[in-house]
Design an enzyme around this catalytic site. Structure first.
Site, PDB file in Angstrom:
ATOM      1  N   THR A  84       7.027  -0.892  -8.645  1.00 26.12           N
ATOM      2  CA  THR A  84       6.212  -2.773  -7.825  1.00 26.12           C
ATOM      3  C   THR A  84       5.313  -2.453  -6.745  1.00 26.12           C
ATOM      4  O   THR A  84       4.515  -0.884  -7.715  1.00 26.12           O
ATOM      5  CB  THR A  84       7.629  -2.735  -6.424  1.00 26.12           C
ATOM      6  N   GLY A  94       7.960  -1.420   4.063  1.00 25.02           N
ATOM      7  CA  GLY A  94       7.638  -2.368   2.309  1.00 25.02           C
ATOM      8  C   GLY A  94       8.116  -0.559   1.608  1.00 25.02           C
ATOM      9  O   GLY A  94       7.887  -0.072   1.921  1.00 25.02           O
ATOM     10  N   LYS A 145      11.267  -6.793  -1.287  1.00 20.41           N
ATOM     11  CA  LYS A 145      10.746  -5.010  -1.155  1.00 20.41           C
ATOM     12  C   LYS A 145      10.439  -5.347   0.375  1.00 20.41           C
ATOM     13  O   LYS A 145       9.528  -4.291   0.858  1.00 20.41           O
ATOM     14  CB  LYS A 145       9.900  -4.847  -2.110  1.00 20.41           C
ATOM     15  N   THR A 193       4.649  -5.144 -12.616  1.00 13.22           N
ATOM     16  CA  THR A 193       4.403  -5.745 -11.337  1.00 13.22           C
ATOM     17  C   THR A 193       3.703  -7.083 -11.208  1.00 13.22           C
ATOM     18  O   THR A 193       3.337  -7.676 -12.584  1.00 13.22           O
ATOM     19  CB  THR A 193       2.750  -5.193 -10.456  1.00 13.22           C
ATOM     20  N   CYS A 223      -1.210  -4.209 -13.851  1.00 11.46           N
ATOM     21  CA  CYS A 223       0.103  -3.189 -14.199  1.00 11.46           C
ATOM     22  C   CYS A 223       1.415  -3.932 -14.943  1.00 11.46           C
ATOM     23  O   CYS A 223       1.658  -4.963 -13.731  1.00 11.46           O
ATOM     24  CB  CYS A 223       0.589  -2.894 -12.616  1.00 11.46           C
ATOM     25  N   SER A 267       4.071   1.068  -8.950  1.00  3.95           N
ATOM     26  CA  SER A 267       3.174   1.598  -9.485  1.00  3.95           C
ATOM     27  C   SER A 267       1.559   0.896  -9.541  1.00  3.95           C
ATOM     28  O   SER A 267       0.802   1.355 -10.572  1.00  3.95           O
ATOM     29  CB  SER A 267       4.461   1.174 -10.736  1.00  3.95           C
TER      30      SER A 267
END
Length: 222
Positions: free
Chosen positions: A26, A75, A58, A192, A189, A154
């Site tokens: 994430t 978070g 999240k 994501t 990413c 990430s």
């Protein structure tokens, strides 16, 4: 050929190290600017090369039990079960030390690092209230940013770098900076997506000097 064999061995070692069931996770970003705090996270949950869910939540808002107008944003990145375990512990510390987010986080980090069960939890947290933003890790770190920008997950390095480049643009609010930075992270990413969840806190107050003096030296974040 030797080249093809080397590639197969490399990919096999990567899969072995990562684990087939590891949830990559994430990007969570927190930006503090001009009296406003914005925390934003994407919604992707993946397992290996498969996207399991595109709209996971999240980010959580914890409302103070002593003052309903005050809230703490949290978070998380990493294992969901581990993150919720830590979230429950953090809520307990906030109840124990109301209005003292830094102390609550340091006490949580102490337990996270020393407790035989907790130190196996694999997650990272970002927390923020009206006065301070902090990152907590399983290494016992409680880190306060120098520029009001924090990220975990990430794609966090992409998001943080973009946010730092945008933070000085006067016309952009904290939410504008976070949105643009998260879009860049989503482009770069593969773990994501752009299904963002946003939480904000307005009317940020400067930390009272008298309150700072009351903080124990052992509860001061880095």
């Amino acid at each position: 050929s030797l080249s093809a064999l080397g590639n197969r061995l490399y990919h096999a070692s990567v899969v072995s190290c990562m684990g087939a069931n590891e949830r990559h996770g994430t990007t969570i970003l927190c930006v503090r600017k001009n009296g406003k705090v914005c925390m934003m996270g994407d919604g992707m949950v993946s397992m290996g090369s498969v996207m399991v869910k595109p709209n996971a939540k999240k980010i959580r808002r914890i409302v103070s039990k002593t003052d309903e107008e005050k809230a703490t944003l949290v978070g998380f990145a990493g294992s969901t079960a581990d993150a919720f375990t830590l979230l429950e512990r953090l809520e307990g510390k906030l109840d124990e030390y109301p209005g003292q987010l830094a102390r609550s986080c340091v006490e949580l980090a102490k337990g996270w690092r020393t407790d035989k069960y907790l130190r196996r939890l694999e997650a990272s947290l970002i927390v923020a209230d009206e006065t301070i933003s902090l990152e907590l890790t399983g290494n016992g770190d409680v880190l306060e940013p120098h520029d009001g920008i924090l990220g975990v997950g990430s794609g966090s390095m992409f998001a943080v770098a973009a946010a730092r480049a945008l933070i000085d643009i006067e016309d952009l609010s904290a939410e504008d900076v976070a949105t643009k930075a998260m879009n860049i992270a989503g482009d770069m990413c593969i773990y994501t997506n752009k299904n963002f969840l946003t939480e904000t806190i307005d009317d940020v107050k400067e930390a009272d000097g008298d309150d700072d003096k009351k903080e124990d030296k052992d509860t001061t974040p880095l």
